[in-house]
Design a protein around this motif. Structure first.
Motif, PDB file in Angstrom:
ATOM      1  N   ASP A   1      43.362  72.368  13.576  1.00  0.00           N
ATOM      2  CA  ASP A   1      44.452  72.621  14.525  1.00  0.00           C
ATOM      3  C   ASP A   1      43.987  72.426  15.966  1.00  0.00           C
ATOM      4  OD1 ASP A   1      46.300  73.169  12.568  1.00  0.00           O
ATOM      5  OD2 ASP A   1      46.090  75.361  12.696  1.00  0.00           O
ATOM      6  N   GLU A   2      42.794  72.909  16.280  1.00  0.00           N
ATOM      7  CA  GLU A   2      42.270  72.768  17.637  1.00  0.00           C
ATOM      8  C   GLU A   2      42.080  71.295  17.992  1.00  0.00           C
ATOM      9  OE1 GLU A   2      41.327  73.782  21.346  1.00  0.00           O
ATOM     10  OE2 GLU A   2      42.078  75.142  19.794  1.00  0.00           O
ATOM     11  N   ARG A   3      41.586  70.495  17.047  1.00  0.00           N
ATOM     12  CA  ARG A   3      41.436  69.046  17.295  1.00  0.00           C
ATOM     13  C   ARG A   3      42.776  68.397  17.583  1.00  0.00           C
ATOM     14  NH1 ARG A   3      37.815  67.731  12.144  1.00  0.00           N
ATOM     15  NH2 ARG A   3      36.012  68.970  12.708  1.00  0.00           N
ATOM     16  N   GLU A   4      43.776  68.772  16.816  1.00  0.00           N
ATOM     17  CA  GLU A   4      45.124  68.211  17.036  1.00  0.00           C
ATOM     18  C   GLU A   4      45.653  68.607  18.408  1.00  0.00           C
ATOM     19  OE1 GLU A   4      47.007  66.083  15.212  1.00  0.00           O
ATOM     20  OE2 GLU A   4      45.189  65.850  14.014  1.00  0.00           O
ATOM     21  N   ARG A   5      45.456  69.853  18.799  1.00  0.00           N
ATOM     22  CA  ARG A   5      45.909  70.291  20.124  1.00  0.00           C
ATOM     23  C   ARG A   5      45.202  69.506  21.223  1.00  0.00           C
ATOM     24  NH1 ARG A   5      44.581  75.795  18.911  1.00  0.00           N
ATOM     25  NH2 ARG A   5      45.962  76.275  17.214  1.00  0.00           N
ATOM     26  N   GLN A   6      43.901  69.290  21.068  1.00  0.00           N
ATOM     27  CA  GLN A   6      43.142  68.531  22.069  1.00  0.00           C
ATOM     28  C   GLN A   6      43.664  67.094  22.162  1.00  0.00           C
ATOM     29  OE1 GLN A   6      41.008  69.630  24.227  1.00  0.00           O
ATOM     30  NE2 GLN A   6      41.052  71.715  23.417  1.00  0.00           N
ATOM     31  N   LYS A   7      43.948  66.495  21.026  1.00  0.00           N
ATOM     32  CA  LYS A   7      44.489  65.123  21.028  1.00  0.00           C
ATOM     33  C   LYS A   7      45.835  65.075  21.752  1.00  0.00           C
ATOM     34  CE  LYS A   7      42.328  63.514  16.753  1.00  0.00           C
ATOM     35  NZ  LYS A   7      42.597  63.112  15.365  1.00  0.00           N
ATOM     36  N   GLN A   8      46.707  66.057  21.481  1.00  0.00           N
ATOM     37  CA  GLN A   8      48.010  66.090  22.136  1.00  0.00           C
ATOM     38  C   GLN A   8      47.858  66.289  23.643  1.00  0.00           C
ATOM     39  OE1 GLN A   8      50.291  69.104  20.159  1.00  0.00           O
ATOM     40  NE2 GLN A   8      50.742  67.808  18.378  1.00  0.00           N
ATOM     41  N   LEU A   9      46.964  67.177  24.055  1.00  0.00           N
ATOM     42  CA  LEU A   9      46.746  67.387  25.490  1.00  0.00           C
ATOM     43  C   LEU A   9      46.232  66.107  26.149  1.00  0.00           C
ATOM     44  CD1 LEU A   9      45.130  70.964  25.581  1.00  0.00           C
ATOM     45  CD2 LEU A   9      47.370  70.279  26.462  1.00  0.00           C
ATOM     46  N   GLU A  10      45.313  65.421  25.513  1.00  0.00           N
ATOM     47  CA  GLU A  10      44.778  64.176  26.062  1.00  0.00           C
ATOM     48  C   GLU A  10      45.882  63.117  26.179  1.00  0.00           C
ATOM     49  OE1 GLU A  10      42.148  61.792  27.861  1.00  0.00           O
ATOM     50  OE2 GLU A  10      41.797  63.868  27.277  1.00  0.00           O
TER      51      GLU A  10
END
Length: 152
Positions: free
Chosen positions: A90-99
């Protein structure tokens, strides 16, 4: 009158086999002629006792119940390792969305800057009105006087 002889209540195996052969011959004749014979009232003879037949039915029911519960038991609770793994995903997905959002904002800002530069670089003649500001009033007055003279 019914006989009271106990042997008359039982069916011999020879009689059962004879009834089976008669039914199979009737089906063969019906199959050849194209018509179905009438169903016989006699069901297949089961030499087991009622207790044995009921036990078999009970065993089938418990087996079906166990089969249905087997799938229910496959659902397991998450342990700490599973929870940690899901959290990292989930954290990886959030980071991708923020980027992605940052990239979109940067691209939009660059586009807006280019549009602003282009609007400031336009020639001055394109922005200036073709008539001086004071002549607008004179143009309207002349239009009004022209329309009055046309109506006469």
């Amino acid at each position: 009158m019914t006989s009271t002889n106990p042997n008359s209540r039982f069916i011999s195996e020879a009689a059962i086999e004879e009834a089976r052969q008669e039914r199979s011959e009737a089906w063969k004749r019906a199959y050849e002629s194209g018509t179905a014979p009438e169903p016989s009232d006699a069901s297949d003879y089961d030499p087991r006792t009622l207790y044995e037949r009921l036990q078999e039915q009970r065993a089938k029911k418990t087996e079906a119940l166990a089969e249905s519960r087997r799938f229910a038991n496959q659902i397991q609770r998450l342990d700490d390792d599973d929870i940690e793994f899901i959290d990292t995903v989930d954290e990886r997905e959030r980071q991708k969305q923020l980027e992605r959002r940052r990239e979109e904002r940067a691209a939009l800002a660059a586009f807006n800057e280019r549009v602003a530069e282009r609007s400031t670089r336009l020639p001055a003649t394109a922005i200036k009105p073709s008539r001086p500001a004071g002549s607008e009033h004179a143009a309207l007055a002349s239009y009004a006087s022209d329309s009055e003279s046309d109506s006469d």
